[in-house]
Write a protein that holds these residues in place. Structure first.
Motif, short mmCIF file in Angstrom:
data_model
loop_
_atom_site.label_atom_id
_atom_site.label_comp_id
_atom_site.label_asym_id
_atom_site.label_seq_id
_atom_site.Cartn_x
_atom_site.Cartn_y
_atom_site.Cartn_z
N MET A 1 -50.11 -23.26 14.57
CA MET A 1 -50.05 -23.40 13.11
C MET A 1 -49.29 -22.23 12.51
SD MET A 1 -53.19 -23.67 10.44
CE MET A 1 -53.48 -21.90 10.55
N MET A 2 -49.74 -21.01 12.82
CA MET A 2 -49.01 -19.84 12.35
C MET A 2 -47.57 -19.90 12.84
SD MET A 2 -50.39 -17.96 10.23
CE MET A 2 -50.50 -16.20 9.98
N ASP A 20 -45.72 -22.52 13.32
CA ASP A 20 -44.90 -23.43 12.52
C ASP A 20 -44.35 -22.73 11.28
OD1 ASP A 20 -47.03 -26.27 13.15
OD2 ASP A 20 -45.23 -25.56 14.19
N ILE A 21 -45.22 -21.96 10.64
CA ILE A 21 -44.81 -21.24 9.44
C ILE A 21 -43.71 -20.25 9.79
CG2 ILE A 21 -45.54 -19.62 7.66
CD1 ILE A 21 -46.90 -22.13 7.21
N SER A 22 -43.92 -19.51 10.86
CA SER A 22 -42.94 -18.50 11.25
C SER A 22 -41.60 -19.17 11.50
CB SER A 22 -43.39 -17.77 12.52
OG SER A 22 -44.68 -17.24 12.31
N LYS A 23 -41.64 -20.37 12.08
CA LYS A 23 -40.40 -21.08 12.37
C LYS A 23 -39.60 -21.32 11.10
CE LYS A 23 -41.46 -23.62 16.54
NZ LYS A 23 -42.16 -24.84 16.94
N LEU A 24 -40.31 -21.62 10.01
CA LEU A 24 -39.61 -21.88 8.75
C LEU A 24 -38.81 -20.65 8.35
CD1 LEU A 24 -39.27 -24.08 6.63
CD2 LEU A 24 -41.23 -23.14 5.40
N MET A 25 -39.43 -19.45 8.51
CA MET A 25 -38.75 -18.23 8.12
C MET A 25 -37.79 -17.75 9.21
SD MET A 25 -39.13 -17.23 4.97
CE MET A 25 -39.06 -15.46 4.70
N ASP A 26 -37.82 -18.37 10.39
CA ASP A 26 -36.85 -18.02 11.42
C ASP A 26 -35.52 -18.72 11.17
OD1 ASP A 26 -38.55 -16.34 12.66
OD2 ASP A 26 -39.09 -17.70 14.29
N ASN A 27 -35.55 -19.75 10.33
CA ASN A 27 -34.31 -20.43 9.98
C ASN A 27 -33.42 -19.45 9.22
OD1 ASN A 27 -32.69 -22.00 7.81
ND2 ASN A 27 -33.16 -23.53 9.37
N VAL A 72 -32.93 -20.06 5.38
CA VAL A 72 -34.13 -19.73 4.61
C VAL A 72 -34.31 -18.21 4.52
CG1 VAL A 72 -36.64 -20.03 4.42
CG2 VAL A 72 -35.22 -21.94 5.18
N LEU A 79 -33.62 -25.79 2.18
CA LEU A 79 -34.44 -26.64 3.06
C LEU A 79 -33.70 -27.91 3.49
CD1 LEU A 79 -37.92 -26.39 1.30
CD2 LEU A 79 -37.18 -25.18 3.36
N MET A 90 -35.74 -25.91 15.90
CA MET A 90 -35.97 -25.10 14.70
C MET A 90 -35.31 -25.76 13.49
SD MET A 90 -34.85 -21.16 14.08
CE MET A 90 -33.15 -21.65 13.81
N MET A 91 -34.00 -26.01 13.61
CA MET A 91 -33.34 -26.71 12.54
C MET A 91 -34.02 -28.05 12.28
SD MET A 91 -31.14 -25.16 10.88
CE MET A 91 -29.55 -25.62 10.19
N ASP A 113 -37.16 -28.77 12.57
CA ASP A 113 -38.38 -28.60 11.77
C ASP A 113 -38.07 -28.57 10.28
OD1 ASP A 113 -39.91 -26.34 14.15
OD2 ASP A 113 -40.01 -28.51 13.96
N ILE A 114 -37.02 -27.84 9.95
CA ILE A 114 -36.63 -27.73 8.54
C ILE A 114 -36.25 -29.11 8.01
CG2 ILE A 114 -34.96 -26.78 6.94
CD1 ILE A 114 -36.53 -24.58 7.92
N MET A 160 -37.59 -31.86 4.70
CA MET A 160 -36.85 -32.59 3.67
C MET A 160 -36.81 -34.08 3.97
SD MET A 160 -36.01 -30.88 0.97
CE MET A 160 -34.50 -31.41 0.14
N LYS A 199 -49.59 -29.39 7.91
CA LYS A 199 -49.76 -28.12 8.62
C LYS A 199 -49.36 -26.94 7.75
CE LYS A 199 -49.30 -29.40 13.44
NZ LYS A 199 -48.23 -29.71 14.40
N LEU A 200 -48.29 -27.12 6.96
CA LEU A 200 -47.83 -26.03 6.11
C LEU A 200 -48.94 -25.65 5.14
CD1 LEU A 200 -45.34 -24.31 5.59
CD2 LEU A 200 -44.57 -25.97 3.92
N ASN A 259 -52.07 -23.72 6.50
CA ASN A 259 -51.98 -22.28 6.68
C ASN A 259 -52.77 -21.61 5.56
OD1 ASN A 259 -50.57 -19.61 5.85
ND2 ASN A 259 -49.95 -19.94 7.98
N LEU A 317 -44.64 -17.33 3.29
CA LEU A 317 -44.04 -18.02 4.44
C LEU A 317 -43.63 -17.04 5.54
CD1 LEU A 317 -41.74 -20.61 2.62
CD2 LEU A 317 -43.98 -21.04 3.66
N LYS A 339 -37.67 -9.22 6.96
CA LYS A 339 -36.87 -10.44 7.06
C LYS A 339 -35.49 -10.33 6.43
CE LYS A 339 -40.03 -13.21 8.88
NZ LYS A 339 -39.83 -13.93 10.15
#
Lengths: 156, 156, 156
Positions: free
Chosen positions: A1-2, A4-11, A14, A96, B1-2, B4-5, B9, C7-8, C11, C96, C153
């Motif tokens: 779960m955590m 997934d969130i990190s993945k969003l900010m790994d983009n 973003v 996004l 990763m991409m 997921d983003i 959307m 899931k988002l 968190n 995030l 980040k």
């Protein structure tokens, strides 16, 4: 779960949006500090309780006045609000929507640069069309992101 | 990763939120253009550097004035800011909380329609309670989303 | 797909951010209602169409005036906008970025408490530095989140 969130900010898009947004919002917050500071140094207040320490009664009333310099900073601040709010909303959704990294970076950099240029032009002030140029570049960047977003993801 | 983003959307509620948000923020940005345009046509400026091209010294000063039409557009713009900012924040979080698609669409459509109606009522102007109606529908939609969000996801 | 979205919001930091944001945006929306209410009770309007029901022609014009109480509420509202918009943008991206839950909760609670205290100080009004304290705590919280975000980040 955590994760997934990190993945969003790994983009990368973003992350870039987060960085530029944080910079331009911090710049906007600087306008609040500048307003407060200029009210103090120019002794131009709007609330009676703010100048209570400068004197009592009639003596304090002379500090309840508008000042050209303070009003100029306030206008620059309001213009920031009016333009950064659309950038925040449209830019987040654009980020996004999976845009090309280099295109996204171009948008973010142009917007942040243009708004900083707008503030400098407003506060010095520089002769027109300096401020207008800063305004229109920022405006155009936001419209460009809105166009790409609606073209690729319209759902009404 | 991409991927997921993109999935974020691909969610229909998020896509609908993105579309309606982009439309209403673009409408709000139109108010900036309308203010600038009406300042030009009515020759009513607030910054000395903006009317420098109309004349020098005392001659330019007569253009530094407030104008009823310009002020009306500015009030409509500020009212937009005050109401669209809560819609942005609450609407985004509401969209991520997994609401029913048809309920979400009803909220977004009502809000965007009501705010456009508010602007038209303000600018023409239409007699009251037209503008008040536009205001209260938009206000009610945002409160309704806030209520559903807090009821289902409160974490303090 | 729906599961990813849920899931988002599962968190805990994002849920907490959603809750506190919804509360503080609802408080900000209350300022709109307070402005409208005080305009009615003090009969101080800015648009001719708003006081048309109180009389016609010259008789209605006496209601087109500024009122200290109304202006005070409007200033508190604008200060909210100027400070809650950066919190919205920076706070969302901070949430995030995977911060520690207890640190995040401390930031959100301090911000919301400080802004409510700012509003109370502005409306009563309380003597300074009550309002200034509310302002600076909220300001500091946002700067602290911006600093952590950029430190962890930054992508320019």
């Amino acid at each position: 779960m955590m994760a997934d969130i990190s993945k969003l900010m790994d983009n990368e898009v973003v992350m870039a949006f987060a960085s530029y947004t944080t910079i331009i919002l911090s710049k906007m917050m600087f306008m609040s500090a500048a307003t407060g500071f200029s009210r103090m140094t120019r002794k131009a207040f709007v609330n009676p309780e703010d100048c209570a320490s400068f004197g009592k009664g009639e003596n304090a009333k002379k500090f309840l006045r508008t000042d050209d310099r303070v009003e100029r900073i306030r206008r620059a601040h309001l213009n920031d609000l009016e333009n950064i709010v659309p950038f925040l909303g449209i830019g987040l959704l654009y980020s996004l929507s999976g845009p090309d990294l280099s295109t996204a970076l171009l948008h973010f950099r142009l917007f942040v640069g243009a708004r900083i240029y707008h503030t400098i032009s407003y506060l010095l002030p520089l002769p027109q069309p300096n401020r207008a140029l800063g305004f229109f570049i920022g405006y155009g960047v936001t419209i460009s992101m809105a166009y790409r977003l609606l073209k690729s993801k319209l759902y009404l």
